[in-house]
Scaffold this active site. Structure first.
Site, PDB file in Angstrom:
ATOM      1  N   TYR A 155      94.960  23.829-111.732  1.00 22.32           N
ATOM      2  CA  TYR A 155      93.508  23.581-111.713  1.00 22.32           C
ATOM      3  C   TYR A 155      92.754  24.731-112.384  1.00 22.32           C
ATOM      4  O   TYR A 155      91.857  24.508-113.205  1.00 22.32           O
ATOM      5  CB  TYR A 155      93.078  23.415-110.255  1.00 22.32           C
ATOM      6  CG  TYR A 155      91.631  23.061-110.039  1.00 22.32           C
ATOM      7  CD1 TYR A 155      91.160  21.762-110.229  1.00 22.32           C
ATOM      8  CD2 TYR A 155      90.722  24.021-109.595  1.00 22.32           C
ATOM      9  CE1 TYR A 155      89.826  21.437-110.004  1.00 22.32           C
ATOM     10  CE2 TYR A 155      89.396  23.710-109.363  1.00 22.32           C
ATOM     11  CZ  TYR A 155      88.945  22.411-109.564  1.00 22.32           C
ATOM     12  OH  TYR A 155      87.623  22.108-109.342  1.00 22.32           O
ATOM     13  N   LYS A 159      90.408  24.589-115.747  1.00 21.09           N
ATOM     14  CA  LYS A 159      88.980  24.954-115.742  1.00 21.09           C
ATOM     15  C   LYS A 159      88.712  26.143-116.671  1.00 21.09           C
ATOM     16  O   LYS A 159      87.641  26.212-117.287  1.00 21.09           O
ATOM     17  CB  LYS A 159      88.512  25.244-114.312  1.00 21.09           C
ATOM     18  CG  LYS A 159      88.571  24.027-113.391  1.00 21.09           C
ATOM     19  CD  LYS A 159      87.700  22.885-113.879  1.00 21.09           C
ATOM     20  CE  LYS A 159      87.625  21.746-112.873  1.00 21.09           C
ATOM     21  NZ  LYS A 159      86.769  20.640-113.349  1.00 21.09           N
TER      22      LYS A 159
END
Ligand code: NAP
Length: 248
Positions: A155, A159
């Site tokens: 994740y 990002k």
């Protein structure tokens, strides 16, 4: 903030931050396409907007598939005749420590959070650049893309990658009057954080000077600002919305 008459596509608009973004933009006079893998849930967001007098429709689309990104942009242009604003909000987590992380947990998160934003941006820009010298792309990143977070390497990488995509794309399309920015939320009360254990939530709260998780509406208002004429001179930036827990 001038947004009246604009047309937007919000990915992941069926719930949480995406639904709040769709509602905020609609209240400002924007016509909307809302997509999610669950088309009925996307349609429910659109129906709620229509009940309040707005214009919106929902589409089932998986942004990790380039063909779906093309299809949802085409549907938007077919319905409203144009596209002005793309909000790349769709995102997933598949948390785990790197040593135990399955290949598909890595690749699924990158596929949705980063490749999905790329596919949608590419498709949207083809429509946006045919129009007048104006357009907006707002990517929804995360504070952890800047800070890192154990158990979220997939994740966090997605990002952080989204920040790079934002900055590179901003430079590619600035001469055409299109701005590209990211909003990086901290901890926000949505389904994505609902599953955290109370003890974990309490520990996170101690790191937030404002002492609470944010609301989807508090992120949506910043997205709407970046999508508006009021933000015409802002591009390639990451705006943090995190209750003070981190600053660049
Ligand atoms: P959420 O409540 O879990 O909602 C995620 C949305 O994305 C849903 O509409 C979901 O619908 C959609 N989605 C997921 N995979 C998709 C795909 N492959 N194609 C199309 N749509 C897809 O999450 P949220 O908390 O609102 O998060 C929204 C964004 O904010 C994400 O990018 C997330 O990383 C970011 N963010 C959230 C927080 C937080 O604390 N909540 C913090 C920082 C950043 P379907 O499942 O039907 O596809």
């Amino acid at each position: 903030m001038s947004l009246q008459g604009r047309v937007a596509l919000v990915t992941g608009g069926s719930r949480g931050i995406g639904a709040a973004v769709a509602q905020t933009l609609a209240a400002a006079g924007v016509s909307l396409a809302v997509c999610a893998r669950n088309g009925e849930a996307a349609a429910a967001t659109a129906a709620a907007i229509a009940e309040r007098g707005g214009q919106a429709f929902g589409v089932a689309a998986d942004v990790s598939r380039a063909a779906d990104a093309e299809r949802v942009v085409a549907a938007c242009v077919e319905r409203f005749g144009r596209l002005d604003i793309l909000v790349n909000n769709a995102g997933i987590t598949r948390d785990g420590l790197v040593l135990r992380m399955k290949d598909e947990d890595w690749s699924d998160v990158l596929a949705v959070n980063l490749s999905g934003a790329f596919y949608c941006a590419r498709a949207a820009l083809r429509a946006i650049l045919k129009q007048r010298q104006s357009g907006r792309i707002v990517n929804v990143g995360s504070v952890v893309g800047s800070t890192g977070n154990p158990g979220q390497a997939n994740y966090v990488a997605s990002k952080a990658g989204l920040v790079g995509l934002t900055k590179a794309l901003a430079k590619e399309v600035a001469s055409r009057g299109v701005t590209v920015n990211a909003v990086a939320p901290g901890f926000i009360e949505t389904d994505m954080t609902a599953g955290l254990a109370d003890a974990v939530k309490d520990a996170y709260r101690t790191q937030i000077p404002l002492g609470r998780f944010g609301t989807p509406a508090e992120v949506a208002s910043v997205v709407a600002f970046l999508a508006s004429d009021a933000a015409a001179y802002i591009t390639g930036q990451v705006i943090h919305v995190n209750g003070g827990m981190w600053s660049s």
